[in-house]
Design an enzyme around this catalytic site. Structure first.
Site, mmCIF file in Angstrom:
data_model
loop_
_atom_site.group_PDB
_atom_site.id
_atom_site.type_symbol
_atom_site.label_atom_id
_atom_site.label_comp_id
_atom_site.label_asym_id
_atom_site.label_seq_id
_atom_site.Cartn_x
_atom_site.Cartn_y
_atom_site.Cartn_z
ATOM 1 N N MET A 154 31.256 32.281 3.426
ATOM 2 C CA MET A 154 31.486 33.188 4.556
ATOM 3 C C MET A 154 32.624 34.155 4.220
ATOM 4 S SD MET A 154 30.072 33.560 7.540
ATOM 5 C CE MET A 154 30.260 33.678 9.322
ATOM 6 N N ARG A 156 33.242 38.328 2.788
ATOM 7 C CA ARG A 156 32.864 39.617 3.387
ATOM 8 C C ARG A 156 31.350 39.753 3.511
ATOM 9 N NH1 ARG A 156 36.978 41.097 -0.138
ATOM 10 N NH2 ARG A 156 38.754 42.211 0.762
ATOM 11 N N ILE A 157 30.629 39.337 2.449
ATOM 12 C CA ILE A 157 29.172 39.525 2.478
ATOM 13 C C ILE A 157 28.542 38.547 3.477
ATOM 14 C CG2 ILE A 157 27.029 39.520 1.133
ATOM 15 C CD1 ILE A 157 28.726 40.268 -1.342
ATOM 16 N N ARG A 239 24.439 34.370 -6.755
ATOM 17 C CA ARG A 239 24.244 34.273 -8.204
ATOM 18 C C ARG A 239 23.181 33.205 -8.452
ATOM 19 N NH1 ARG A 239 26.222 38.475 -8.591
ATOM 20 N NH2 ARG A 239 28.047 39.161 -9.772
ATOM 21 N N GLU A 268 19.132 35.558 -15.938
ATOM 22 C CA GLU A 268 18.661 36.944 -15.868
ATOM 23 C C GLU A 268 18.669 37.573 -17.255
ATOM 24 O OE1 GLU A 268 20.808 39.082 -12.839
ATOM 25 O OE2 GLU A 268 20.356 37.553 -11.359
ATOM 26 N N HIS A 286 17.714 41.724 -8.804
ATOM 27 C CA HIS A 286 19.165 41.874 -8.610
ATOM 28 C C HIS A 286 19.533 43.286 -8.117
ATOM 29 C CE1 HIS A 286 23.204 39.940 -9.976
ATOM 30 N NE2 HIS A 286 23.355 40.682 -8.873
ATOM 31 N N ALA A 288 20.740 43.864 -4.830
ATOM 32 C CA ALA A 288 21.426 43.786 -3.523
ATOM 33 C C ALA A 288 22.369 44.959 -3.274
ATOM 34 C CB ALA A 288 22.166 42.458 -3.395
#
Ligand code: DGY
Length: 324
Positions: A154, A156-157, A239, A268, A286, A288
């Site tokens: 929890m 900023r994002i 991630r 990845e 990836h 976002a």
């Protein structure tokens, strides 16, 4: 002597131009510096490095950087950088907090909605020419309204995801290293869940928004997936290695959970082949933080940290230097 900056691959032009106003800038080609050895060979020529999250800035790289003063990651996550080795070598490290929270949260919501409402499968059905008129039983999904969202991480994002989810009528629960402030909890009507297991068991949708650390690596493993309700959805914009991808693919194939929306992967750019064939899965590469606004802001924040360090600005005045 002019300072030399290595930007490991092309980024937004205005950021490159800003650094070029001050320094000699070399921009690599796409993927050129995604292996350690290439970085080790190149780094002795540079005073600052602006790497992508796919560049392994290892102890070897940092030791080879005899004139390196700062590594300013083009990402908020910095698990690709050996921060302890950087400290030992006297190299400062910066990331890009704050500027990508909104775009990343948008992406988490987009994945959540796409999986819950089977948007990708429904689109494929239409493209395949199978749409033969309104069907009362086709593509029945899960409503977000009145469902419980469990947010793991929890910061900023995570908080930005919670704000959006509230607007969709969801109840917010969260697990974090520490509780967020009371005002935020009250505004979001968010419930702190001290145990990750409990968060996972109670959530209709589980959103991963934590950094990748030794503690969070494979935090969502086969055991945790087993704890999720069988209709529950897993959304990962954090991630890849936070989730045991093989276990997730198995859980999706077995119907242990209801679906997944994934923007990040363990290895990845590889994606586990069993995920590609899994039902109720929406997979994105990836992206976002991939908005014009955010990618410019990320680049500028990284560039400002480089300029700050090279021009001798005190650390306290460079807001995105990593101090931990
Ligand atoms: C980051 O900045 O860490 C994100 O993963 C980029 O999308």
């Amino acid at each position: 002597m002019s300072y030399r900056i290595l930007i490991t691959e092309p980024i937004v032009d205005s950021v490159i131009e800003k650094l070029e106003e001050h320094y000699e800038v070399v921009v690599g080609t796409r993927g050129q510096y995604s292996d350690e050895e290439t970085l080790v060979q190149a780094i002795p020529e540079f005073d600052a490095l602006l790497p992508m999250l796919s560049c392994p800035v290892t102890e070897r790289v940092l030791r080879a950087g005899s004139r390196l003063k700062i590594v300013a990651n083009h990402a908020v996550g910095y698990n690709n950088i050996d921060v302890e080795a950087a400290r030992q070598e006297g190299v400062k490290v910066a990331n890009t907090p704050g500027v990508l929270s909104e775009s990343s949260a948008d992406c988490a919501m987009a994945l959540m909605l796409a999986v819950a409402r089977k948007i990708v499968d429904a689109q494929q059905f239409l493209y395949d020419g199978k749409f033969d008129g309104w069907d009362p039983l086709a593509f029945l999904g899960m409503e977000l309204n009145d469902k419980t969202l469990g947010i793991f991480g929890m910061g900023r994002i995570g908080t930005a995801v919670a704000r959006r989810a509230r607007a969709f009528g969801m109840h917010i629960t969260y697990h974090n290293r520490s509780r967020v402030d009371e005002e935020t909890e009250q505004k979001l009507e968010a419930e702190f869940i001290p145990e990750l297991d409990t968060l996972v068991e109670q959530a209709d949708v589980l959103s991963l928004n934590c950094p990748l650390t030794d503690e969070t690596h494979h935090a969502i493993d086969a055991g945790m997936l087993e704890r999720m309700p069988d209709h529950a959805l897993l959304i990962n914009t954090a991630r890849g290695p936070v989730v045991d991808e093989a276990a997730l693919a198995e859980a999706l194939h077995n119907g242990t959970i209801g679906g997944a929306g994934l923007d990040v992967f363990e290895e990845e750019p590889e994606v586990h082949p069993d995920l590609l064939s899994a039902p109720n899965c929406v997979l994105t590469p990836h992206i976002a933080s991939a908005t014009h606004e955010t990618r410019k802001a990320i680049g500028m924040l990284a560039a400002n940290a480089i300029i700050g360090v090279l021009e001798g600005t005190p650390d306290e005045e460079i807001p995105n230097l990593i101090q931990d």
